[in-house]
Design an enzyme around this catalytic site. Structure first.
Site, mmCIF file in Angstrom:
data_model
loop_
_atom_site.group_PDB
_atom_site.id
_atom_site.type_symbol
_atom_site.label_atom_id
_atom_site.label_comp_id
_atom_site.label_asym_id
_atom_site.label_seq_id
_atom_site.Cartn_x
_atom_site.Cartn_y
_atom_site.Cartn_z
ATOM 1 N N GLU A 189 3.956 3.892 -0.399
ATOM 2 C CA GLU A 189 4.806 4.240 -1.547
ATOM 3 C C GLU A 189 4.098 3.959 -2.863
ATOM 4 O O GLU A 189 4.719 3.726 -3.889
ATOM 5 C CB GLU A 189 6.138 3.502 -1.490
ATOM 6 C CG GLU A 189 7.270 4.335 -2.058
ATOM 7 C CD GLU A 189 7.314 5.731 -1.421
ATOM 8 O OE1 GLU A 189 7.526 5.810 -0.209
ATOM 9 O OE2 GLU A 189 7.100 6.710 -2.142
ATOM 10 N N THR A 215 0.815 -1.215 0.000
ATOM 11 C CA THR A 215 0.000 0.000 0.000
ATOM 12 C C THR A 215 0.844 1.257 0.000
ATOM 13 O O THR A 215 0.604 2.184 -0.761
ATOM 14 C CB THR A 215 -0.895 0.019 1.262
ATOM 15 O OG1 THR A 215 -1.633 -1.197 1.317
ATOM 16 C CG2 THR A 215 -1.833 1.211 1.244
#
Ligand SMILES: CCCCCCCC/C=C\CCCCCC(=O)SCCNC(=O)CCNC(=O)[C@H](O)C(C)(C)COP(=O)(O)OP(=O)(O)OC[C@H]1O[C@@H](n2cnc3c(N)ncnc32)[C@H](O)[C@@H]1OP(=O)(O)O
Ligand SMILES: Cc1cc2nc3c(=O)[nH]c(=O)nc-3n(C[C@H](O)[C@H](O)[C@H](O)COP(=O)(O)OP(=O)(O)OC[C@H]3O[C@@H](n4cnc5c(N)ncnc54)[C@H](O)[C@@H]3O)c2cc1C
Length: 627
Positions: free
Chosen positions: A424, A422
């Site tokens: 970056e 999730t």
């Protein structure tokens, strides 16, 4: 018994030079020496113990993380460690903490988006940790959609300042690591407003807390966002919430490499792509691919060693039961993950080169490979983190019930790792970026601009040209299919980089041969997994599919005698693995039994609560409710 290598018989089966493979895994002889020395330094220092983490409350865990971060910094200073050695020390300390974001995001953002002058002012302070930075981009209402961020930075020409403000609840900064309790400064991303005109999202250096007493500066409301998934080590990270109430900062604290605001209030866009504002994310995504190979290799090391220790069924005439690693089902689940760990290692090496190359080109204002670098970092980050998160869970299952114990190391590894799918860049959002890049390439087929580099193969898809019309409409409608095409593109990248690795000089008896087996397992496992697509597009025949399956089984048999040696090549200490199931000597059962009694619940034979709740129950002293 202690001191006995219960896996010696497995290690004696190895058909290749394990020490040579250790160097291949580390990347070079020098990298191996540094990695080996630092991992042993950390493992031997009680100041870095981590086996008690699961028994700590969140506040104890957090305080212990601060202690370790300070102790690590003191170790780095006292031992005069180089930047490379310091990074390795932080890696082997293996504790998500504010330092990850300080070194992994705050500093790269200043290096990538700051002017020379800004770098000269802020980097020395950051390198000496005289300031502690975080990367405050995501908000309560927006994370994926960076251009949707609501925090504002309004230029005031009267005072030559920016006014940073959180105009809505959803504009509250939310998630930045290190922000909640530790960071003194942030790179805050905000919508720039100059002369009443919005100029898009830009980065600003903002001091958050006093360097004297650490109290939040005026206009800052800041805190931690609360407990996260599981009670794993990621709760040692103070992901924070931050609201700005008309906070003023000097104009020279806007990161101005990409664009500038003059003291007269003129907005100037230099002749570099505005996407350089996203540069830190490009950098972190390429490091995340290398992290994936580390995390997956840790889980595979644990599951492989335990699969060789564990025996279940199959006893002949009272002889020993069968090692579960000898079951074809165990091999078909475990060995593709072993191959993936090596595959991600090598594609991560290539991606590191690609990032260095594009960074060098950017310094010469050559932006030609930036789109490809974005597509590759985004796509490989997505592919490798999804496969690694799924792979860690599969390794837990490969270890049966004991895989669910904290002492196996797998639950915490999973809890710490899964947000990588999730953060970056949410993995589907990133694959859509790759799909956009591929479709843009298709739209240019037939023009003079020939696809090169990682998309050179697309010259062979001229027939796709007819779908050039209505690309935008088609894109949204077909996005789920295009994401699958993006995954296939990235899988091709991984396989091709593994093959390129094998074309290099690889010293050591049997080392290249083992890597060829793993490369073939990786590629054929993908063909097997996606054979529907290959068959439906006529790329292979059913006979090819059957041959691939047969070859996979043969390849698993070739890996089997080398499996323990292949995970020994990761050269992980028992301290770093943090797993009884994965301990080097394979002496699992006595260690499991001994560890159980260390649990706080076993401090008393009669548990707290017995006299208050259980005894009345047993003695029927509780009036039974009338039914
Ligand atoms: C045990 C294992 C180890 C555990 C370790 C634990 C410790 C870990 C500690 C820290 C790590 C965690 C850190 C996490 C930090 C964060 O999460 S920071 C926040 C990250 N946020 C994001 O990634 C946001 C994702 N969104 C975006 O990047 C953008 O919004 C978007 C790319 C999705 C959309 O951008 P937008 O500006 O709206 O533009 P588009 O119209 O889509 O694209 C315009 C063109 O720009 C190109 N482009 C986009 N991004 C980039 C880029 N980065 N570089 C270069 N080019 C880019 C895009 O391709 C378009 O080009 P064309 O116009 O030519 O098509
Ligand atoms: C542990 C952790 C650490 C973090 N650290 C930081 C940090 O240090 N600094 C920081 O700034 N941020 C940080 N973040 C925030 C992180 O970067 C964001 O959560 C991430 O970018 C995802 O954005 P989101 O939460 O808005 O997800 P969303 O985009 O809301 O995702 C929700 C769903 O919507 C889907 N979706 C969204 N857009 C589209 C679209 N266009 N098409 C199709 N589907 C779509 C996604 O695929 C997903 O399934 C961290 C997050 C975590 C979990």
């Amino acid at each position: 018994m202690e001191g006995v290598d219960h896996l010696a018989h497995e290690r004696n089966k190895s058909e290749f030079d394990v020490d040579a493979m250790k160097i291949v895994w580390a990347g070079s002889p020098h990298a191996f020496v540094v990695s080996d020395r630092i991992s042993k330094l950390v493992a031997s220092d009680p100041g870095f113990r981590k086996d008690n983490r699961s028994t700590l409350s969140r506040k104890e865990l957090f305080k212990n993380t601060l202690r370790k971060a300070a102790y690590a910094w003191k170790t780095i200073i006292d031992l005069h460690l180089s930047e490379e050695e310091a990074a390795k020390l932080r890696f082997y300390v293996d504790e998500p903490a504010f330092t990850d974001v300080h070194w992994g995001m705050f500093i790269p953002a200043i290096k990538g988006q700051g002017t020379e002058e800004q770098q000269q002012k802020w980097l020395p302070l950051a390198y000496k940790m005289q300031i502690i930075g975080c990367y405050a981009q995501t908000e309560l209402g927006h994370g994926s959609n960076v251009q949707g961020l609501e925090t504002t930075a309004t230029f005031d020409p009267q005072t030559d300042e920016f006014i940073i403000h959180s105009p809505t609840l959803t504009s509250s900064k939310w998630w930045p690591g290190g922000l909640g309790k530790v960071a003194t400064h942030a790179i805050a991303y905000a919508l720039l407003i100059v002369g009443g005109r919005e100029q898009g999202v830009h980065g600003f250096i903002v001091q958050l807390r006093s360097l004297e007493d650490h109290s939040p500066l005026p206009g800052m409301t800041v805190g931690d966002i609360g407990m996260k998934f599981g009670n794993g080590a990621y709760n040692a990270m103070d992901n924070g919430v931050l609201r700005f109430d008309h906070v003023r900062i000097p104009r020279n604290q806007m990161l101005m490499r990409v664009s500038q605001v003059t003291c007269e209030g003129k907005y100037k866009q230099s002749d570099v792509p505005r996407q350089l504002v996203y540069g830190a994310m490009l950098y972190v995504r390429q490091t995340i691919v290398a992290d994936a190979s580390c995390a997956l290799s840790r889980a595979v090391c644990i599951a492989t060693r335990y699969s060789a220790v564990r025996r279940q069924f199959g006893s002949q005439n009272g002889g020993p039961e069968t090692q579960v690693i000898d079951y074809k089902t165990q091999q078909s689940r475990l060995f593709p993950l072993l191959a993936s760990a090596y595959a991600f290692r090598f594609v991560g090496e290539w991606l590191k080169w690609l990032y260095a190359d594009v960074t060098q080109r950017l310094q010469a204002n050559d932006f030609s490979t930036l789109p490809e670098a974005h597509a590759c970092t985004a796509g490989l980050k997505s592919l490798t983190t999804t496969a690694t998160a799924d792979g860690i869970e599969e390794c837990r299952k490969l270890c049966g019930g004991h895989g669910y114990l904290c002492s196996s190391g797998l639950p915490e590894l999973f809890a710490v790792y899964v947000p990588a799918c999730t953060y970056e860049g949410e993995n589907t959002v990133l694959l859509l970026q790759v799909a956009r890049f591929l479709m843009k390439t298709v739209s240019q087929l037939g023009s003079s601009k020939k696809p090169v580099g990682t998309i050179a193969y697309m010259t062979r898809v001229e027939h796709l040209m007819q779908c050039r019309c209505g690309v935008q409409r088609g894109f949204a409608e077909l996005s789920a299919d295009l994401v699958e095409a993006a995954v296939a593109h990235c899988q091709l990248l991984v396989v091709s980089k593994f093959i390129e690795k094998l074309q290099q000089e690889i010293p050591g008896k049997g080392v290249k041969q083992q890597l060829e087996v793993l490369c073939n397992i990786y590629a054929l496992f993908l063909l097997h997994k996606h054979q529907g697509d290959f068959l439906s597009t006529g790329c292979i025949t059913p006979k090819h599919a059957a041959l691939a399956n047969d070859e996979l089984r043969s390849l698993y048999s070739q890996v089997r005698p080398n499996a323990i040696a292949l995970v020994d090549a990761f050269n992980y200490t028992d301290h770093y693995l943090g797993s009884i199931l994965g301990c080097y000597d394979g002496n699992v059962y006595p260690k499991l039994y001994e560890a159980a009694w260390k649990d706080p619940l076993n401090e008393s034979v009669v548990p707290d609560g017995y006299h208050q709740y259980i005894r009345p129950l047993l003695k029927q002293e509780i009036r039974t409710a009338r039914l």
